[in-house]
Design an enzyme around this catalytic site. Structure first.
Site, mmCIF file in Angstrom:
data_model
loop_
_atom_site.group_PDB
_atom_site.id
_atom_site.type_symbol
_atom_site.label_atom_id
_atom_site.label_comp_id
_atom_site.label_asym_id
_atom_site.label_seq_id
_atom_site.Cartn_x
_atom_site.Cartn_y
_atom_site.Cartn_z
ATOM 1 N N MET A 1 0.849 -1.180 0.000
ATOM 2 C CA MET A 1 0.000 0.000 0.000
ATOM 3 C C MET A 1 0.888 1.235 0.000
ATOM 4 O O MET A 1 1.714 1.406 0.876
ATOM 5 C CB MET A 1 -0.908 -0.004 1.223
ATOM 6 C CG MET A 1 -1.714 -1.292 1.373
ATOM 7 S SD MET A 1 -2.921 -1.263 2.686
ATOM 8 C CE MET A 1 -4.119 -0.136 2.029
ATOM 9 N N CYS A 2 0.721 2.043 -1.020
ATOM 10 C CA CYS A 2 1.490 3.275 -1.197
ATOM 11 C C CYS A 2 2.878 2.984 -1.764
ATOM 12 O O CYS A 2 3.420 1.882 -1.631
ATOM 13 C CB CYS A 2 1.630 4.073 0.086
ATOM 14 S SG CYS A 2 0.071 4.427 0.921
ATOM 15 N N ARG A 3 3.443 3.991 -2.369
ATOM 16 C CA ARG A 3 4.825 4.005 -2.835
ATOM 17 C C ARG A 3 5.375 5.366 -2.466
ATOM 18 O O ARG A 3 4.676 6.382 -2.560
ATOM 19 C CB ARG A 3 4.928 3.812 -4.345
ATOM 20 C CG ARG A 3 4.314 2.546 -4.927
ATOM 21 C CD ARG A 3 5.225 1.325 -4.786
ATOM 22 N NE ARG A 3 5.056 0.677 -3.500
ATOM 23 C CZ ARG A 3 5.739 -0.407 -3.120
ATOM 24 N NH1 ARG A 3 6.628 -0.947 -3.948
ATOM 25 N NH2 ARG A 3 5.531 -0.950 -1.949
ATOM 26 N N ASN A 41 -2.399 2.973 -6.677
ATOM 27 C CA ASN A 41 -2.205 4.003 -5.649
ATOM 28 C C ASN A 41 -2.871 5.290 -6.125
ATOM 29 O O ASN A 41 -2.217 6.192 -6.645
ATOM 30 C CB ASN A 41 -0.715 4.200 -5.408
ATOM 31 C CG ASN A 41 -0.054 2.910 -4.944
ATOM 32 O OD1 ASN A 41 -0.316 2.425 -3.854
ATOM 33 N ND2 ASN A 41 0.787 2.340 -5.793
ATOM 34 N N ASN A 115 4.502 4.003 4.217
ATOM 35 C CA ASN A 115 4.098 2.998 3.239
ATOM 36 C C ASN A 115 3.727 1.737 4.020
ATOM 37 O O ASN A 115 4.597 1.091 4.591
ATOM 38 C CB ASN A 115 5.253 2.752 2.259
ATOM 39 C CG ASN A 115 5.118 1.480 1.444
ATOM 40 O OD1 ASN A 115 6.101 0.949 0.979
ATOM 41 N ND2 ASN A 115 3.904 0.988 1.246
#
Length: 278
Positions: A1-3, A41, A115
């Site tokens: 989840m997320c970068r 994302n 993240n």
């Protein structure tokens, strides 16, 4: 989840780091190559950067996907900086916070991103939330898990902890309260970078010259990218990277053996990247 991604080095157009590479953070918003949790994302994005002579960073954040913001490409084409932190977000849970929940979070000279996800949110972190001053809770930008993790880190920073120490101790506290959490944290003050690998991917690239990039995943296929082992604290300057294993819950990170990884094009200056103090 997320970068997410942080950079310290010579002044560069933001787009050279965030948009231009073949697998840039911009592309990772819809086509990440190494993301283990989630696929897109598109729940917000942001970039924070430092102007020469000003220690307080500027930010540009928006709700929604980065590919839908036509101004972002223009901004990153003309704005230059020697330090930045940027992120694209995949929300842990749906919420109404919008732009306020998009990293980077900031206070003073610091930029921060998370993240991952906190398991059992929000109930799992209620005991830790009660350790914070009421004013810190009331001034949180958003009600998401990342915002509370930032409040915990910031409380340690304001108490005098160095950046790496603040991240390491927060990760150990949150992981103990919420087992199974993914806690890749990223922090910069414009001169140094601190990060944790805990449950998701983290990579770094040094050189050419005095420059360091730390990112969730490589933005190109340069063979010099190095993966950070899971459960590791990274601290870096423009010329030096220090890796410190984070022990199992209950053990202090300073008791672990550290590995200094000098840049391929610069001398090791370990004083710029200090091991967490006891």
């Amino acid at each position: 989840m997320c970068r997410h991604l942080a950079y310290v080095g010579p002044g560069e157009p933001l787009g050279r780091l965030l948009v231009d590479p073949a697998h840039s953070l911009h592309r990772q918003s819809w086509a990440p190559r190494r993301q283990r949790h989630g696929t897109v994302n598109a729940d917000g994005f942001g970039v924070g950067w430092y102007a020469e002579g000003d220690p307080v960073p500027a930010r540009y954040r928006r709700t929604g996907p980065v590919w839908g913001d036509q101004s972002f490409a223009d901004l990153t084409r003309v704005v230059r900086s020697g330090a930045l932190l940027a992120a694209v977000r995949d929300a842990t849970l749906a919420g109404a916070d919008g732009e306020a929940a998009a990293a980077p979070f900031t206070a003073g000279s610091w930029l921060f991103s998370h993240n991952g996800a906190v398991a059992g949110w929000p109930h799992s972190l209620s005991p830790l939330a009660r350790t914070l001053p009421a004013a810190d809770l009331l001034s949180m930008e958003a009600r998401c898990d990342s915002a509370l993790v930032w409040a915990l880190v910031l409380n340690r920073l304001r108490g005098g902890d160095e950046e790496g120490q603040a991240l390491a101790d927060t990760v150990l506290d949150v992981a103990a309260a919420a087992p199974g959490s993914r806690l890749n944290l990223l922090l910069t003050d414009g001169e140094t970078i601190a990060a944790t690998a805990w449950g998701d991917t983290l990579w770094y690239l040094t050189g050419p010259g005095p420059r360091t990039v730390v990112a969730s995943e490589p933005y190109d296929d340069d063979p010099r990218w190095q993966e950070v082992p899971d459960r590791t604290l990274l601290t870096a300057s423009r010329t030096d990277v220090l890796l410190t294993p984070l022990k199992d819950i209950g053990a202090h990170p300073a008791s672990a053996q550290s590995t200094s990884v000098p840049s391929t094009s610069a001398q090791n200056t370990s004083a710029a990247s200090k091991e967490p103090r006891t």
